[in-house]
Design a protein around this motif. Structure first.
Motif, PDB file in Angstrom:
ATOM      1  N   ASP A 197       0.843  -1.294  -0.023  1.00  0.00           N
ATOM      2  CA  ASP A 197       0.087   0.053  -0.079  1.00  0.00           C
ATOM      3  C   ASP A 197       0.690   1.435  -0.024  1.00  0.00           C
ATOM      4  O   ASP A 197       0.357   2.522  -0.038  1.00  0.00           O
ATOM      5  N   LEU A 198       2.013   1.316   0.080  1.00  0.00           N
ATOM      6  CA  LEU A 198       3.030   2.408  -0.119  1.00  0.00           C
ATOM      7  C   LEU A 198       2.930   3.169  -1.224  1.00  0.00           C
ATOM      8  O   LEU A 198       2.790   2.788  -2.265  1.00  0.00           O
ATOM      9  N   PRO A 199       2.873   4.428  -1.073  1.00  0.00           N
ATOM     10  CA  PRO A 199       2.857   5.259  -2.369  1.00  0.00           C
ATOM     11  C   PRO A 199       4.144   4.727  -3.371  1.00  0.00           C
ATOM     12  O   PRO A 199       5.120   4.435  -2.733  1.00  0.00           O
ATOM     13  N   ARG A 200       3.913   4.884  -4.574  1.00  0.00           N
ATOM     14  CA  ARG A 200       4.701   4.557  -5.709  1.00  0.00           C
ATOM     15  C   ARG A 200       6.138   5.212  -5.370  1.00  0.00           C
ATOM     16  O   ARG A 200       7.169   4.555  -5.529  1.00  0.00           O
ATOM     17  N   VAL A 201       6.106   6.462  -5.205  1.00  0.00           N
ATOM     18  CA  VAL A 201       7.310   7.303  -4.962  1.00  0.00           C
ATOM     19  C   VAL A 201       8.276   6.754  -3.714  1.00  0.00           C
ATOM     20  O   VAL A 201       9.223   6.506  -3.860  1.00  0.00           O
ATOM     21  N   VAL A 202       7.682   6.247  -2.693  1.00  0.00           N
ATOM     22  CA  VAL A 202       8.087   5.735  -1.428  1.00  0.00           C
ATOM     23  C   VAL A 202       8.985   4.481  -2.038  1.00  0.00           C
ATOM     24  O   VAL A 202      10.066   4.200  -1.500  1.00  0.00           O
ATOM     25  N   LYS A 203       8.258   3.814  -2.594  1.00  0.00           N
ATOM     26  CA  LYS A 203       8.528   2.269  -3.066  1.00  0.00           C
ATOM     27  C   LYS A 203      10.010   2.429  -3.749  1.00  0.00           C
ATOM     28  O   LYS A 203      11.056   1.964  -3.772  1.00  0.00           O
ATOM     29  N   ASN A 204      10.099   3.574  -4.901  1.00  0.00           N
ATOM     30  CA  ASN A 204      10.972   3.757  -5.598  1.00  0.00           C
ATOM     31  C   ASN A 204      12.280   4.358  -4.649  1.00  0.00           C
ATOM     32  O   ASN A 204      13.317   4.054  -5.237  1.00  0.00           O
ATOM     33  N   ILE A 205      12.030   4.936  -3.836  1.00  0.00           N
ATOM     34  CA  ILE A 205      12.974   5.798  -2.977  1.00  0.00           C
ATOM     35  C   ILE A 205      13.648   4.334  -2.244  1.00  0.00           C
ATOM     36  O   ILE A 205      14.989   4.225  -2.187  1.00  0.00           O
ATOM     37  N   ILE A 206      12.735   3.524  -1.820  1.00  0.00           N
ATOM     38  CA  ILE A 206      13.361   2.408  -0.980  1.00  0.00           C
ATOM     39  C   ILE A 206      14.279   1.619  -2.082  1.00  0.00           C
ATOM     40  O   ILE A 206      15.111   1.038  -1.654  1.00  0.00           O
ATOM     41  N   LYS A 207      13.832   1.418  -3.473  1.00  0.00           N
ATOM     42  CA  LYS A 207      14.323   0.647  -4.339  1.00  0.00           C
ATOM     43  C   LYS A 207      15.771   1.222  -4.296  1.00  0.00           C
ATOM     44  O   LYS A 207      16.884   0.601  -4.687  1.00  0.00           O
ATOM     45  N   LEU A 208      15.945   2.469  -4.633  1.00  0.00           N
ATOM     46  CA  LEU A 208      17.112   3.152  -4.940  1.00  0.00           C
ATOM     47  C   LEU A 208      18.229   3.029  -3.833  1.00  0.00           C
ATOM     48  O   LEU A 208      19.313   2.678  -4.036  1.00  0.00           O
ATOM     49  N   ARG A 209      17.773   2.942  -2.532  1.00  0.00           N
ATOM     50  CA  ARG A 209      18.656   2.779  -1.479  1.00  0.00           C
ATOM     51  C   ARG A 209      18.997   1.419  -1.625  1.00  0.00           C
ATOM     52  O   ARG A 209      20.146   0.920  -1.163  1.00  0.00           O
ATOM     53  N   LYS A 210      18.001   0.510  -1.968  1.00  0.00           N
ATOM     54  CA  LYS A 210      18.450  -0.906  -1.956  1.00  0.00           C
ATOM     55  C   LYS A 210      19.621  -1.208  -2.865  1.00  0.00           C
ATOM     56  O   LYS A 210      20.592  -2.094  -2.526  1.00  0.00           O
ATOM     57  N   GLU A 211      19.550  -0.763  -3.878  1.00  0.00           N
ATOM     58  CA  GLU A 211      20.339  -0.765  -5.087  1.00  0.00           C
ATOM     59  C   GLU A 211      21.803  -0.144  -4.495  1.00  0.00           C
ATOM     60  O   GLU A 211      23.025  -0.598  -5.003  1.00  0.00           O
ATOM     61  N   ARG A 212      21.818   0.694  -3.457  1.00  0.00           N
ATOM     62  CA  ARG A 212      23.204   1.297  -3.026  1.00  0.00           C
ATOM     63  C   ARG A 212      23.489   0.614  -1.832  1.00  0.00           C
ATOM     64  O   ARG A 212      24.398   1.022  -0.944  1.00  0.00           O
ATOM     65  N   GLY A 213      22.896  -0.442  -1.462  1.00  0.00           N
ATOM     66  CA  GLY A 213      23.463  -1.504  -0.280  1.00  0.00           C
ATOM     67  C   GLY A 213      22.762  -1.297   0.942  1.00  0.00           C
ATOM     68  O   GLY A 213      23.061  -1.778   1.826  1.00  0.00           O
ATOM     69  N   VAL A 214      21.577  -0.279   1.101  1.00  0.00           N
ATOM     70  CA  VAL A 214      20.847  -0.064   2.386  1.00  0.00           C
ATOM     71  C   VAL A 214      19.734  -0.850   2.178  1.00  0.00           C
ATOM     72  O   VAL A 214      18.660  -0.322   1.838  1.00  0.00           O
ATOM     73  N   GLU A 215      19.607  -2.067   2.912  1.00  0.00           N
ATOM     74  CA  GLU A 215      18.327  -3.098   2.595  1.00  0.00           C
ATOM     75  C   GLU A 215      17.605  -2.734   3.774  1.00  0.00           C
ATOM     76  O   GLU A 215      17.472  -3.776   4.828  1.00  0.00           O
ATOM     77  N   MET A 216      16.990  -1.606   4.199  1.00  0.00           N
ATOM     78  CA  MET A 216      16.007  -1.491   5.361  1.00  0.00           C
ATOM     79  C   MET A 216      14.905  -0.543   4.903  1.00  0.00           C
ATOM     80  O   MET A 216      14.775   0.009   3.926  1.00  0.00           O
ATOM     81  N   LEU A 217      13.854  -0.707   6.073  1.00  0.00           N
ATOM     82  CA  LEU A 217      12.740  -0.214   5.675  1.00  0.00           C
ATOM     83  C   LEU A 217      12.402   0.815   6.909  1.00  0.00           C
ATOM     84  O   LEU A 217      12.919   0.636   7.861  1.00  0.00           O
ATOM     85  N   PRO A 218      11.598   1.928   6.224  1.00  0.00           N
ATOM     86  CA  PRO A 218      11.345   2.861   7.333  1.00  0.00           C
ATOM     87  C   PRO A 218      10.251   2.590   8.245  1.00  0.00           C
ATOM     88  O   PRO A 218       9.268   2.315   7.683  1.00  0.00           O
ATOM     89  N   VAL A 219      10.310   2.802   9.496  1.00  0.00           N
ATOM     90  CA  VAL A 219       9.153   2.369  10.194  1.00  0.00           C
ATOM     91  C   VAL A 219       8.847   3.521  11.306  1.00  0.00           C
ATOM     92  O   VAL A 219       9.942   4.256  11.824  1.00  0.00           O
ATOM     93  N   TYR A 220       7.757   3.726  11.689  1.00  0.00           N
ATOM     94  CA  TYR A 220       7.278   4.805  12.448  1.00  0.00           C
ATOM     95  C   TYR A 220       7.241   4.209  13.839  1.00  0.00           C
ATOM     96  O   TYR A 220       6.973   3.183  14.159  1.00  0.00           O
TER      97      TYR A 220
END
Length: 298
Positions: A197-220
């Motif tokens: 359900d995440l916005p498309r933009v947020v998913k793509n930001i997570i994807k960009l960071r994952k490609e740079r080796g940061v395999e983490m998710l933002p949590v409240y």
């Protein structure tokens, strides 16, 4: 807020906060990496932009603290100084150019602790040790750790320790939300559903960071209530010991070499033996590199 400081005057606090950028045309945006899409803030804070351009005619980078103070760095003959720009209640949406249908809420609401953060990951950065005994702001210029003096709610500390038992970093947004990055979550099924359900933009930001080796998710994580976050000066080798520290240290020194635990009441022990290790290197507590600064544009 800091009413004792006027726009253009030197900022008396430390440099931190949610990152935005501006240009001479009055645009205000957030950007995950240099060269990636700009997410424009809508509505644009025109009064604040005008104030910033009066200080920096080409615009530039600003930070919005957890207390809504806007600060920026200004070049001087000796380097840089931090100046106060004004106050801003960041609200609205972050809008991709020519694609408003994919806008992201700046300040998501209705979240429970542990939910995925459905907006951009940013804010004032702080760190905590395993167990949560120590919380600090790290000065990027000196790498010194300045202890946080403002109380952090126990509910927030408990949640941070649950997600990061070895310690790590977290962010505080201008709306006082506390967010962090996790590599594992205790409710993977729920996270999988929320990720869809995440916005498309947020998913793509997570994807960009994952490609740079940061395999983490933002949590409240939760909210804080006392702002601004006050920090103290780090300990130095020329600090004077308090009476209590001096007494404890002298008692410990007198009991060196014992094979029995030191008694708290008199700092003494029962017998003496050879130390097991007399040549160990002191190691400063290391934290996971869970929030690299090069994610951002500066």
């Amino acid at each position: 807020m800091t009413p004792s400081v006027s726009p253009g005057e030197e900022w008396p606090g430390y440099y931190r906060g949610y990152r935005l950028r501006t240009n001479p045309d009055g645009d205000v945006w957030w950007q995950v990496y240099q060269g990636t899409d700009r997410l424009h803030l809508d509505p644009s804070p025109d009064d604040l932009v005008e104030q910033l351009l009066s200080l920096k005619r080409l615009g530039g980078r600003v930070r919005v603290t957890e207390d809504n103070d806007v600060i920026t760095r200004e070049e001087t003959d000796d380097g840089y100084r931090t100046v106060y720009v004004g106050n801003l209640s960041v609200e609205g949406e972050l809008v991709p150019r020519d694609a408003p249908e994919f806008s992201v809420d700046v300040n998501p609401t209705g979240l429970n602790p542990g939910d995925l953060w459905p907006s951009v990951y940013d804010g004032a950065k702080f760190s905590f040790s395993g167990g949560g005994e120590h919380i600090w702001w790290s000065n990027p210029a000196t790498n010194r750790r300045h202890p946080v003096e403002t109380p952090i709610p126990n509910s927030v500390l408990t949640a941070l320790q649950t997600h990061k038992p070895k310690g790590g970093s977290f962010r505080i947004t201008p709306w006082n939300d506390v967010i962090t990055l996790v590599s594992a979550h205790p409710a993977p099924d729920t996270i999988q559903e929320q990720f869809s359900d995440l916005p498309r933009v947020v998913k793509n930001i997570i994807k960009l960071r994952k490609e740079r080796g940061v395999e983490m998710l933002p949590v409240y994580v939760g909210k804080i209530h006392d702002t601004p976050i006050q920090i103290g000066e780090p300990k130095t080798l020329i600090d004077e010991l308090s009476d209590e520290e001096r007494e404890e240290l002298e008692g410990w020194a007198a009991s060196l070499g014992t094979n029995s635990p030191t008694r708290e009441e008199d700092h003494s022990a029962d017998s003496i033996t050879q130390s097991e290790s007399d040549d160990t290197e002191p190691i400063e507590e290391e934290l996971p590199d869970d929030d690299p600064e090069d994610w951002y544009t500066g």
